[in-house]
Design an enzyme around this catalytic site. Structure first.
Site, PDB file in Angstrom:
ATOM      1  N   ASP A  78       0.727  -1.148   0.051  1.00  0.00           N
ATOM      2  CA  ASP A  78      -0.070  -0.170   0.017  1.00  0.00           C
ATOM      3  C   ASP A  78       0.776   1.336  -0.078  1.00  0.00           C
ATOM      4  O   ASP A  78       0.481   2.240  -0.542  1.00  0.00           O
ATOM      5  CB  ASP A  78      -0.827  -0.011   1.219  1.00  0.00           C
ATOM      6  CG  ASP A  78      -2.373  -0.830   1.132  1.00  0.00           C
ATOM      7  OD1 ASP A  78      -2.030  -1.719   0.217  1.00  0.00           O
ATOM      8  OD2 ASP A  78      -3.153  -0.726   1.511  1.00  0.00           O
ATOM      9  N   CYS A 119       0.809  -8.285   4.941  1.00  0.00           N
ATOM     10  CA  CYS A 119       0.562  -7.037   4.530  1.00  0.00           C
ATOM     11  C   CYS A 119      -0.975  -6.703   4.629  1.00  0.00           C
ATOM     12  O   CYS A 119      -1.806  -7.551   4.461  1.00  0.00           O
ATOM     13  CB  CYS A 119       1.396  -6.364   3.557  1.00  0.00           C
ATOM     14  SG  CYS A 119       2.960  -6.266   3.998  1.00  0.00           S
ATOM     15  N   ASP A 120      -1.438  -5.734   4.066  1.00  0.00           N
ATOM     16  CA  ASP A 120      -2.734  -4.996   4.387  1.00  0.00           C
ATOM     17  C   ASP A 120      -3.853  -5.837   4.036  1.00  0.00           C
ATOM     18  O   ASP A 120      -4.735  -6.215   4.731  1.00  0.00           O
ATOM     19  CB  ASP A 120      -2.952  -3.643   3.904  1.00  0.00           C
ATOM     20  CG  ASP A 120      -1.665  -2.711   4.531  1.00  0.00           C
ATOM     21  OD1 ASP A 120      -0.602  -2.954   4.828  1.00  0.00           O
ATOM     22  OD2 ASP A 120      -1.962  -1.305   4.700  1.00  0.00           O
ATOM     23  N   LYS A 121      -3.960  -5.824   2.490  1.00  0.00           N
ATOM     24  CA  LYS A 121      -5.294  -6.727   2.293  1.00  0.00           C
ATOM     25  C   LYS A 121      -4.962  -8.423   2.161  1.00  0.00           C
ATOM     26  O   LYS A 121      -5.906  -8.848   1.729  1.00  0.00           O
ATOM     27  CB  LYS A 121      -5.479  -6.175   0.696  1.00  0.00           C
ATOM     28  CG  LYS A 121      -5.580  -4.733   0.663  1.00  0.00           C
ATOM     29  CD  LYS A 121      -6.492  -4.075   1.774  1.00  0.00           C
ATOM     30  CE  LYS A 121      -6.217  -2.622   1.943  1.00  0.00           C
ATOM     31  NZ  LYS A 121      -4.816  -2.079   2.231  1.00  0.00           N
ATOM     32  N   CYS A 193       5.636  -2.676   8.282  1.00  0.00           N
ATOM     33  CA  CYS A 193       5.946  -1.189   8.917  1.00  0.00           C
ATOM     34  C   CYS A 193       5.481  -1.376  10.298  1.00  0.00           C
ATOM     35  O   CYS A 193       4.631  -1.702  11.080  1.00  0.00           O
ATOM     36  CB  CYS A 193       5.194   0.015   8.292  1.00  0.00           C
ATOM     37  SG  CYS A 193       5.311  -0.048   6.349  1.00  0.00           S
ATOM     38  N   GLU A 441      -6.809   4.074  -0.176  1.00  0.00           N
ATOM     39  CA  GLU A 441      -6.244   4.595   1.011  1.00  0.00           C
ATOM     40  C   GLU A 441      -5.855   6.056   0.751  1.00  0.00           C
ATOM     41  O   GLU A 441      -5.246   6.145  -0.536  1.00  0.00           O
ATOM     42  CB  GLU A 441      -5.248   3.775   1.574  1.00  0.00           C
ATOM     43  CG  GLU A 441      -5.548   2.642   2.411  1.00  0.00           C
ATOM     44  CD  GLU A 441      -4.512   1.952   3.112  1.00  0.00           C
ATOM     45  OE1 GLU A 441      -4.508   0.925   3.786  1.00  0.00           O
ATOM     46  OE2 GLU A 441      -3.054   2.489   2.842  1.00  0.00           O
ATOM     47  N   SER A 467      -5.081   5.000   5.465  1.00  0.00           N
ATOM     48  CA  SER A 467      -4.094   4.035   5.961  1.00  0.00           C
ATOM     49  C   SER A 467      -3.992   3.705   7.473  1.00  0.00           C
ATOM     50  O   SER A 467      -4.637   4.762   8.123  1.00  0.00           O
ATOM     51  CB  SER A 467      -2.724   4.568   5.655  1.00  0.00           C
ATOM     52  OG  SER A 467      -1.679   4.083   6.588  1.00  0.00           O
TER      53      SER A 467
END
Length: 553
Positions: A78, A119-121, A193, A441, A467
């Site tokens: 992202d 990670c995010d998704k 992160c 985002e 985010s």
């Protein structure tokens, strides 16, 4: 075993021949076939270390008596996709990942799955597939990145020292040298992160749900512990297959409520609202959006985590990790099965000590309410979401003047051009699931607000999302979205908007008769993207308040 469908009986001679063509020996035909869905890629810091973890997962599977088969799923970073066309693709990949894992597991009749993600998704996509398939599965999240290190004990993090630093440079607060120092130290190596952004929040919630082993949610990417967890997960999946433990036995209503409480206690990413709603839907669990707010009012925030606070993932892990948070939440946590074999409360009972500087007791919370609030009002009849843990006291109640933009790019140009002033409410619309498409985002505009020193005098509202690194008075997921004719489409330049987080209100201060006239004139805009996968996605994606899932209904 499910895999007997492709490896037992005379009529499966061709199937066995193809399996043996991959190098599988005859002696493995009686073992459970375990698929390892891996999102390894050289493109994302959180995923570059997965080749190492794959080795340990495979060792664990074979030690446990199974046979491992690897297959890949895509990953989008992202941070790299932020602020350009690429971000349209991020949330939609969640659906693709779930569909791909389902497709491979069903086509090859795998007995169980290890889901290697970070990670995010990607993590929620993996969990959606596990819930949908309901075959034995365990998740291994690859772990957070260490904080960057500088002189005099300074610690660097991705959002503060890149996106916000960019705005501070624009404002003349820092110079070229300082900007370069930030860029060089913000991401010192592999891992997701460092703060409680979406990736790490989802890793924590995966462990809380019971779908990964203890410490998996917080153990650092560079640690030997993460290797041992990967190995143990490989062993454990074979045990889960043999005992018939499946995700829907674990992903109960209690599990989701526990996960929400942990999210609230840590002040985690607002994106988890979308993801938990989507995973619950696949698990057949009813989880209304309002649940987040009901629990927020009775769950205190117990930790001050970066980006809105001072602590990093390495601090949380050392302080007690997920089990430490569960212990501090005490009787608010419900018992539930886990992939470990011990129940949630049995695992919590093993915790001997918690560092209460990082994970405070309920008697001394960071804030009396949890980190996420759900707002309603004539601007958001179906709800909107704010990460209230990142909002200053001065902005919890705010009335301002609407400044309207029909894209993130237009809003960023105004911000960077000095055209936004104290007292404004930046309205970014046509960025929802359909209108975006993909509900981009918007870390760049929110970080720019903070970097320009406007975090205590300007609010931002959108039908898009933010985010996990966002802080400040930023309200997202406004439903219905502008592309569906939601009230946010009717806002005009100069309108007054009221934000009242304590009372959970988001109101457009315009007479209903005027809004009715505007509504009668409103015409749906042309789609921003008219070809390819995203054009198809826009036709079937649902609203944010349902999790922004794809549906044929």
């Amino acid at each position: 075993m499910r895999s007997d469908t492709i490896k037992k009986g005379l009529e499966r001679t061709p199937h066995r021949a193809l399996i043996k063509g991959t190098g599988v020996p005859q002696s493995a035909m009686d073992k459970p076939f375990i698929g390892v869905a891996t999102s390894f890629t050289d493109l994302i810091p959180g995923h570059v270390g997965m080749r190492d973890l794959e080795r340990f997962i495979e060792k664990g599977i074979h030690s446990g008596g199974g046979y491992a088969f690897f297959f890949g799923v895509p990953g989008v970073c992202d941070g790299i996709a932020m602020g350009h066309k690429g971000m349209h693709y991020s949330l939609p990949t969640r659906e693709l990942i779930a569909d791909m894992v389902e497709s491979v597991a069903e086509a090859h009749r795998l007995d169980g799955l290890v889901l290697l993600t970070n990670c995010d998704k990607i993590t929620p996509g993996m969990l959606m597939a596990a819930a949908r398939l309901d075959i034995p599965a365990i998740v291994v999240t690859a772990g957070p990145m260490m904080a960057g290190r500088g002189a005099e004990g300074r610690r660097f993090s991705f959002v503060t020292d890149t996106f916000e630093a960019m705005a501070r440079y624009k404002a003349g607060v820092i110079d070229d040298k300082e900007l370069q120092i930030c860029e060089d130290n913000a991401c010192p190596g592999m891992g997701s992160c460092q703060g409680l952004f979406t990736a790490n929040t989802m890793a924590i919630l995966t462990e809380t749900l019971g779908m990964s082993l203890p410490r998996c949610g917080t153990a650092l990417a560079v640690s030997a512990l993460k290797r041992r967890i990967a190995f143990a997960s490989g062993e454990k999946i074979v045990e889960l297959v043999r005992s018939g433990v499946t995700p829907r036995q674990i992903l109960t209503k209690a599990a989701f409520e526990n996960a929400i409480r942990v999210d609230l206690a840590l002040g985690g990413s607002s994106n988890t609202v979308l993801h938990l709603l989507a995973i619950a839907r696949e698990a057949g669990v009813e989880l209304p959006l309002e649940t987040f707010d009901v629990l927020a009012k009775e769950t205190p925030q117990l930790s001050s985590m970066n980006p809105a606070g001072e602590y990093f993932m390495e601090d949380l892990d050392a302080a007690g990790g997920v089990l430490g948070v569960l212990k501090q939440l005490g009787t608010k946590i419900k018992d539930n099965p886990t992939v470990m074999g011990l129940s949630t409360l049995e695992l919590v009972s093993t915790v001997e000590a918690v560092d209460e500087r990082v994970i405070r007791p309920q008697t001394d919370p960071v804030k009396p309410e949890g980190g996420i609030a759900v707002l309603f009002g004539n601007l958001a009849p179906k709800g909107a979401v704010v990460k209230q843990s990142g909002v200053s006291a001065a902005m919890m109640h705010f009335e301002g003047t609407a400044r309207c933009f029909d894209s993130e790019e237009a809003a960023m140009a105004a911000l960077m051009g000095g055209k936004i002033a104290s007292g404004d409410v930046v309205v970014i619309r046509y960025e929802g699931p359909k209108g975006g498409p993909g509900m981009r985002e918007m870390l760049a505009p929110t970080a720019t607000l903070m970097g320009l020193g406007l975090g205590d005098s300007v609010a931002l509202i959108t039908d898009g999302r933010f985010s996990g690194g966002t802080r400040g008075p930023c309200i997202g997921h406004i439903s219905p979205e502008a592309a569906e004719g939601g009230p946010i489409a009717l806002v005009e330049e100069g309108d007054r908007i009221l934000l009242d987080i304590p009372n959970r209100r988001l109101e457009l201060l315009v007479d209903e008769a005027v809004l009715a006239q505007r509504r009668s004139r409103w015409v749906a805009p042309e789609p921003k993207i008219k070809s390819g996968w995203l054009a198809r996605y826009a036709k079937v994606v649902t609203s944010a308040y349902t999790g922004a899932v794809t549906s044929a209904d």
